[in-house]
Design a protein around this motif. Structure first.
Motif, PDB file in Angstrom:
ATOM      1  N   PHE A   6       0.833  -1.200   0.000  1.00 49.92           N
ATOM      2  CA  PHE A   6       0.000   0.000   0.000  1.00 49.92           C
ATOM      3  C   PHE A   6       0.869   1.253   0.000  1.00 49.92           C
ATOM      4  CE2 PHE A   6      -2.230   3.362   2.350  1.00 49.92           C
ATOM      5  CZ  PHE A   6      -3.337   3.532   1.522  1.00 49.92           C
ATOM      6  N   ARG A   7       1.945   1.234   0.809  1.00 46.16           N
ATOM      7  CA  ARG A   7       2.816   2.402   0.888  1.00 46.16           C
ATOM      8  C   ARG A   7       3.498   2.648  -0.455  1.00 46.16           C
ATOM      9  NH1 ARG A   7       7.715   2.198   5.008  1.00 46.16           N
ATOM     10  NH2 ARG A   7       5.973   1.669   6.428  1.00 46.16           N
ATOM     11  N   ASN A   8       3.937   1.557  -1.129  1.00 47.08           N
ATOM     12  CA  ASN A   8       4.584   1.701  -2.428  1.00 47.08           C
ATOM     13  C   ASN A   8       3.625   2.258  -3.469  1.00 47.08           C
ATOM     14  OD1 ASN A   8       7.010   0.683  -1.463  1.00 47.08           O
ATOM     15  ND2 ASN A   8       6.525  -1.427  -2.034  1.00 47.08           N
ATOM     16  N   TRP A   9       2.386   1.769  -3.450  1.00 50.99           N
ATOM     17  CA  TRP A   9       1.404   2.247  -4.414  1.00 50.99           C
ATOM     18  C   TRP A   9       1.059   3.710  -4.175  1.00 50.99           C
ATOM     19  CZ3 TRP A   9      -2.818  -1.616  -6.375  1.00 50.99           C
ATOM     20  CH2 TRP A   9      -2.183  -2.752  -6.909  1.00 50.99           C
ATOM     21  N   MET A  10       1.004   4.115  -2.908  1.00 51.57           N
ATOM     22  CA  MET A  10       0.735   5.527  -2.614  1.00 51.57           C
ATOM     23  C   MET A  10       1.874   6.409  -3.113  1.00 51.57           C
ATOM     24  SD  MET A  10      -2.212   6.054  -1.428  1.00 51.57           S
ATOM     25  CE  MET A  10      -1.903   7.774  -0.966  1.00 51.57           C
ATOM     26  N   LYS A  11       3.106   5.942  -2.945  1.00 51.23           N
ATOM     27  CA  LYS A  11       4.256   6.698  -3.434  1.00 51.23           C
ATOM     28  C   LYS A  11       4.196   6.853  -4.948  1.00 51.23           C
ATOM     29  CE  LYS A  11       9.330   6.648  -3.529  1.00 51.23           C
ATOM     30  NZ  LYS A  11      10.557   5.915  -3.113  1.00 51.23           N
ATOM     31  N   ILE A  12       3.831   5.765  -5.623  1.00 51.76           N
ATOM     32  CA  ILE A  12       3.709   5.808  -7.079  1.00 51.76           C
ATOM     33  C   ILE A  12       2.628   6.797  -7.494  1.00 51.76           C
ATOM     34  CG2 ILE A  12       3.006   4.464  -9.108  1.00 51.76           C
ATOM     35  CD1 ILE A  12       4.318   2.027  -7.716  1.00 51.76           C
ATOM     36  N   LEU A  13       1.490   6.742  -6.825  1.00 54.99           N
ATOM     37  CA  LEU A  13       0.379   7.627  -7.183  1.00 54.99           C
ATOM     38  C   LEU A  13       0.722   9.092  -6.929  1.00 54.99           C
ATOM     39  CD1 LEU A  13      -2.685   5.565  -5.910  1.00 54.99           C
ATOM     40  CD2 LEU A  13      -2.004   5.969  -8.279  1.00 54.99           C
ATOM     41  N   LEU A  14       1.469   9.365  -5.871  1.00 50.25           N
ATOM     42  CA  LEU A  14       1.828  10.752  -5.572  1.00 50.25           C
ATOM     43  C   LEU A  14       2.733  11.339  -6.656  1.00 50.25           C
ATOM     44  CD1 LEU A  14       2.475  10.612  -1.702  1.00 50.25           C
ATOM     45  CD2 LEU A  14       0.592  11.770  -2.898  1.00 50.25           C
ATOM     46  N   ILE A  15       3.488  10.492  -7.319  1.00 49.00           N
ATOM     47  CA  ILE A  15       4.315  10.951  -8.438  1.00 49.00           C
ATOM     48  C   ILE A  15       3.534  10.903  -9.743  1.00 49.00           C
ATOM     49  CG2 ILE A  15       6.386  10.462  -9.799  1.00 49.00           C
ATOM     50  CD1 ILE A  15       7.674   9.342  -7.292  1.00 49.00           C
ATOM     51  N   ALA A  16       2.743   9.856  -9.919  1.00 48.50           N
ATOM     52  CA  ALA A  16       2.065   9.636 -11.198  1.00 48.50           C
ATOM     53  C   ALA A  16       0.885  10.575 -11.417  1.00 48.50           C
ATOM     54  CB  ALA A  16       1.591   8.184 -11.303  1.00 48.50           C
ATOM     55  N   ILE A  17       0.119  10.866 -10.352  1.00 44.12           N
ATOM     56  CA  ILE A  17      -1.085  11.684 -10.540  1.00 44.12           C
ATOM     57  C   ILE A  17      -0.756  13.072 -11.088  1.00 44.12           C
ATOM     58  CG2 ILE A  17      -3.025  12.782  -9.374  1.00 44.12           C
ATOM     59  CD1 ILE A  17      -3.353   9.786  -9.850  1.00 44.12           C
ATOM     60  N   THR A  55       4.118   0.057 -10.802  1.00 41.64           N
ATOM     61  CA  THR A  55       3.692   1.167 -11.660  1.00 41.64           C
ATOM     62  C   THR A  55       2.898   0.652 -12.852  1.00 41.64           C
ATOM     63  OG1 THR A  55       5.641   2.461 -11.023  1.00 41.64           O
ATOM     64  CG2 THR A  55       4.500   3.122 -13.029  1.00 41.64           C
ATOM     65  N   ALA A  56       3.354  -0.457 -13.457  1.00 39.65           N
ATOM     66  CA  ALA A  56       2.646  -1.032 -14.603  1.00 39.65           C
ATOM     67  C   ALA A  56       1.255  -1.530 -14.208  1.00 39.65           C
ATOM     68  CB  ALA A  56       3.473  -2.166 -15.205  1.00 39.65           C
ATOM     69  N   ILE A  57       1.140  -2.120 -13.017  1.00 38.98           N
ATOM     70  CA  ILE A  57      -0.162  -2.620 -12.552  1.00 38.98           C
ATOM     71  C   ILE A  57      -1.150  -1.464 -12.384  1.00 38.98           C
ATOM     72  CG2 ILE A  57      -1.362  -3.703 -10.613  1.00 38.98           C
ATOM     73  CD1 ILE A  57       1.178  -5.403 -10.177  1.00 38.98           C
ATOM     74  N   LEU A  58      -0.709  -0.422 -11.702  1.00 41.03           N
ATOM     75  CA  LEU A  58      -1.594   0.719 -11.476  1.00 41.03           C
ATOM     76  C   LEU A  58      -1.958   1.404 -12.795  1.00 41.03           C
ATOM     77  CD1 LEU A  58       0.009   2.302  -8.282  1.00 41.03           C
ATOM     78  CD2 LEU A  58      -2.252   1.261  -8.457  1.00 41.03           C
ATOM     79  N   GLY A  59      -0.986   1.560 -13.690  1.00 42.62           N
ATOM     80  CA  GLY A  59      -1.262   2.194 -14.974  1.00 42.62           C
ATOM     81  C   GLY A  59      -2.256   1.408 -15.800  1.00 42.62           C
ATOM     82  N   GLY A  63      -0.084   0.915 -23.362  1.00 42.46           N
ATOM     83  CA  GLY A  63       0.275   1.163 -21.975  1.00 42.46           C
ATOM     84  C   GLY A  63       1.469   0.329 -21.555  1.00 42.46           C
ATOM     85  N   LEU A  64       1.442  -0.966 -21.861  1.00 38.68           N
ATOM     86  CA  LEU A  64       2.575  -1.828 -21.513  1.00 38.68           C
ATOM     87  C   LEU A  64       3.870  -1.324 -22.137  1.00 38.68           C
ATOM     88  CD1 LEU A  64       0.964  -5.373 -21.913  1.00 38.68           C
ATOM     89  CD2 LEU A  64       1.333  -4.085 -19.797  1.00 38.68           C
ATOM     90  N   LEU A  65       3.764  -0.859 -23.382  1.00 40.49           N
ATOM     91  CA  LEU A  65       4.942  -0.302 -24.052  1.00 40.49           C
ATOM     92  C   LEU A  65       5.519   0.858 -23.259  1.00 40.49           C
ATOM     93  CD1 LEU A  65       6.888   0.391 -26.349  1.00 40.49           C
ATOM     94  CD2 LEU A  65       4.966   1.484 -27.537  1.00 40.49           C
ATOM     95  N   ASN A  66       4.682   1.781 -22.843  1.00 38.52           N
ATOM     96  CA  ASN A  66       5.161   2.973 -22.144  1.00 38.52           C
ATOM     97  C   ASN A  66       5.628   2.666 -20.726  1.00 38.52           C
ATOM     98  OD1 ASN A  66       4.677   5.728 -23.679  1.00 38.52           O
ATOM     99  ND2 ASN A  66       3.048   4.332 -24.291  1.00 38.52           N
ATOM    100  N   PHE A  67       4.900   1.803 -20.012  1.00 40.70           N
ATOM    101  CA  PHE A  67       5.282   1.483 -18.630  1.00 40.70           C
ATOM    102  C   PHE A  67       6.687   0.876 -18.581  1.00 40.70           C
ATOM    103  CE2 PHE A  67       0.514   0.410 -18.139  1.00 40.70           C
ATOM    104  CZ  PHE A  67       0.197   1.751 -18.111  1.00 40.70           C
ATOM    105  N   TYR A  68       6.877  -0.161 -19.397  1.00 44.98           N
ATOM    106  CA  TYR A  68       8.130  -0.897 -19.309  1.00 44.98           C
ATOM    107  C   TYR A  68       9.272  -0.203 -20.052  1.00 44.98           C
ATOM    108  CZ  TYR A  68       5.487  -4.549 -17.024  1.00 44.98           C
ATOM    109  OH  TYR A  68       4.712  -5.251 -16.122  1.00 44.98           O
ATOM    110  N   ALA A  69       8.948   0.572 -21.087  1.00 40.21           N
ATOM    111  CA  ALA A  69       9.991   1.393 -21.707  1.00 40.21           C
ATOM    112  C   ALA A  69      10.484   2.437 -20.715  1.00 40.21           C
ATOM    113  CB  ALA A  69       9.464   2.064 -22.973  1.00 40.21           C
ATOM    114  N   GLY A  70       9.568   2.982 -19.904  1.00 46.32           N
ATOM    115  CA  GLY A  70       9.972   3.915 -18.858  1.00 46.32           C
ATOM    116  C   GLY A  70      10.917   3.271 -17.866  1.00 46.32           C
ATOM    117  N   GLY A  71      10.621   2.023 -17.482  1.00 43.76           N
ATOM    118  CA  GLY A  71      11.513   1.298 -16.574  1.00 43.76           C
ATOM    119  C   GLY A  71      12.874   1.035 -17.190  1.00 43.76           C
ATOM    120  N   LEU A  72      12.901   0.684 -18.487  1.00 38.25           N
ATOM    121  CA  LEU A  72      14.184   0.432 -19.148  1.00 38.25           C
ATOM    122  C   LEU A  72      14.987   1.722 -19.306  1.00 38.25           C
ATOM    123  CD1 LEU A  72      13.149  -2.160 -21.913  1.00 38.25           C
ATOM    124  CD2 LEU A  72      14.295  -2.581 -19.727  1.00 38.25           C
TER     125      LEU A  72
END
Length: 449
Positions: free
Chosen positions: A2-13, A315-319, A366-375
């Motif tokens: 939950f804490r990790n997902w909140m951190k992701i959302l605070l950056i992603a939103i 990040t990919a799951i939430l996206g 979406g998968l393209l962008n999520f994982y390309a961002g990670g790479l």
């Protein structure tokens, strides 16, 4: 979790709001100028594709600054991050001059090469010229936003985007139709609105970087101006690879648009409407992809790459959840949405059909962008360049030609080719992300070039 997902959302939103603002601005502007007729819709659509190509050539600079600064931020070496940002700005200024020259000398010729009608070229030449001028500011802005995202300041990036895009909407409404005491300038007014909005954004970004952030990061210090050839070489090579990745995709989209233009102005206008609606699906794709770059890059900088891998997965799951929800709305309300853009049945009926076809297929984008961002976060730019080049030219373009001109499947065939390409691309990048040996991932340094 939950804490990790909140951190992701605070950056992603905030990033989502930033991309949403840009998308909504484009949508509102297209709806407004669309009242001038389907030829104007086609002009704006073709110009958008041309601008996407122009942007893609130089976008690698912003993407590179994004992931390098994220790594420098994670390793607490922002002096190097600032130095790299300055060298990126020098590159951006040079290419901005190139874009100004291309817009001034070649706008009409470029528009004619798309294969549109003579009426489209006659009415759209000066509008495209103004868009080139606006893009000269835009590539510099993108580098500034890359720096802000790299330090995790997505909220500040969001505020800047909101201000400039709201101004664009206001000026498009005022200058296109002569409202609120402004002169009625038609499509030219819409082009000026984009130019003024990008220029204002550059002024705000410069103020933030040189003044607001100076106390914290010493952005005006003498060391920032120092030139390092190894660092410049690293920046140039990484920017070139990421730029080629985007350019391969954008040129193939340009050729795709040229193919669709052969089906007639109605088909071209419907294609632009559908792409514009699908851009709402690109919003969470881009936003969560940028978030993956930030979190993975900062984790690599801290020497904890495996945590970055976990952050990329979350990040990919939430996206994906965001894209599914958005796709459902697009599927249910496709007819009503398409009718907002045009009252011409030949345009909105075909556009609504294309929207329904692609509502859930955009998950693969979406998968393209999520994982390309990670790479990008780990600096795996060579793979991204190669896979983009190969699939764009040896899968997407041949399939589009085959389905449109050989099988005669029309607009549906064009979109089947598009989403076949995105499905293969997205799956390939995802597999690369999980097959990477994350225990060997290291901070990107100039000495490695």
């Amino acid at each position: 979790m939950f804490r990790n997902w909140m951190k992701i959302l605070l950056i992603a939103i905030p990033s989502l709001v930033t991309f949403a603002t840009q998308t909504v601005t484009g949508t509102i502007n297209l709806i407004m100028v669309g009242q001038l007729g389907f030829v104007i819709i086609a002009i704006v659509g073709v110009s958008n594709i041309i601008m996407y190509n122009a942007f893609a050539i130089f976008s690698g600079i912003g993407h590179t600054i994004n992931y390098l600064v994220a790594q420098n931020f994670g390793s607490n070496d922002m002096r190097k991050g600032i130095q790299r940002t300055y060298m990126a700005m020098y590159l951006c200024l040079f290419f901005a001059v190139v874009l100004l020259a291309v817009g001034w000398l070649g706008a009409n010729h470029i528009l004619r090469w798309t294969g549109g009608s003579e009426e489209l070229v006659r009415q759209g030449g000066f509008y495209l010229e103004l868009r080139f001028y606006a893009m000269s500011f835009g590539i510099i802005n993108f580098a500034f936003h890359g720096f802000l995202r790299g330090i995790g300041s997505t909220t500040m990036s969001m505020v800047v985007s909101l201000i400039s895009n709201l101004l664009m909407i206001f000026l498009t409404y005022s200058l296109t139709f002569g409202n609120l005491g402004f002169p009625q300038m038609g499509l030219t007014g819409a082009g000026l609105a984009v130019l003024i909005g990008e220029a204002l954004q550059l002024l705000i970004c410069a103020y933030i970087f040189f003044f607001v952030l100076h106390k914290r990061y010493q952005t005006r210090s003498r060391i920032a101006f120092s030139f390092s050839w190894p660092e410049f070489k690293l920046l140039s090579q990484e920017s070139g690879k990421l730029g080629l990745q985007e350019f391969s995709l954008s040129v193939s989209m340009f050729i795709f648009t040229v193919f669709v233009a052969r089906l007639g102005d109605h088909a071209l206008a419907a294609n632009e409407v559908a792409l514009n609606v699908m851009s709402f699906g690109f919003m969470p794709a881009f936003a969560f992809g940028a978030t993956a770059t930030i979190l993975v890059g900062q984790s690599v900088g801290r020497g904890m790459a495996l945590l970055g891998r976990r952050a990329g997965t979350d990040t990919a799951i939430l996206g994906t959840i965001f894209i599914i929800l958005l796709g459902t709305v697009e599927l249910v309300f496709a007819d009503q949405i398409a009718h907002l853009y045009s009252s011409d049945p030949g345009v909105y009926e075909l556009a609504a059909f294309l929207i329904k076809v692609s509502a859930y297929l955009q998950i693969f984008d979406g998968l393209l962008n999520f994982y390309a961002g990670g790479l990008r976060g780990i600096g795996d730019t060579t793979f991204l360049m190669r896979i983009s080049f190969f699939l764009s030219w040896f899968l997407f373009v041949p399939l589009a030609y085959l389905f449109i001109f050989v099988f005669h499947w029309g607009s549906l065939g064009a979109w089947i080719a598009l989403y076949t390409f995105l499905t293969v691309f997205g799956t390939s990048v995802m597999l690369r992300f999980y097959r990477t040996d994350w225990t060997s991932v290291r901070l990107k340094e100039a000495a490695h070039v």
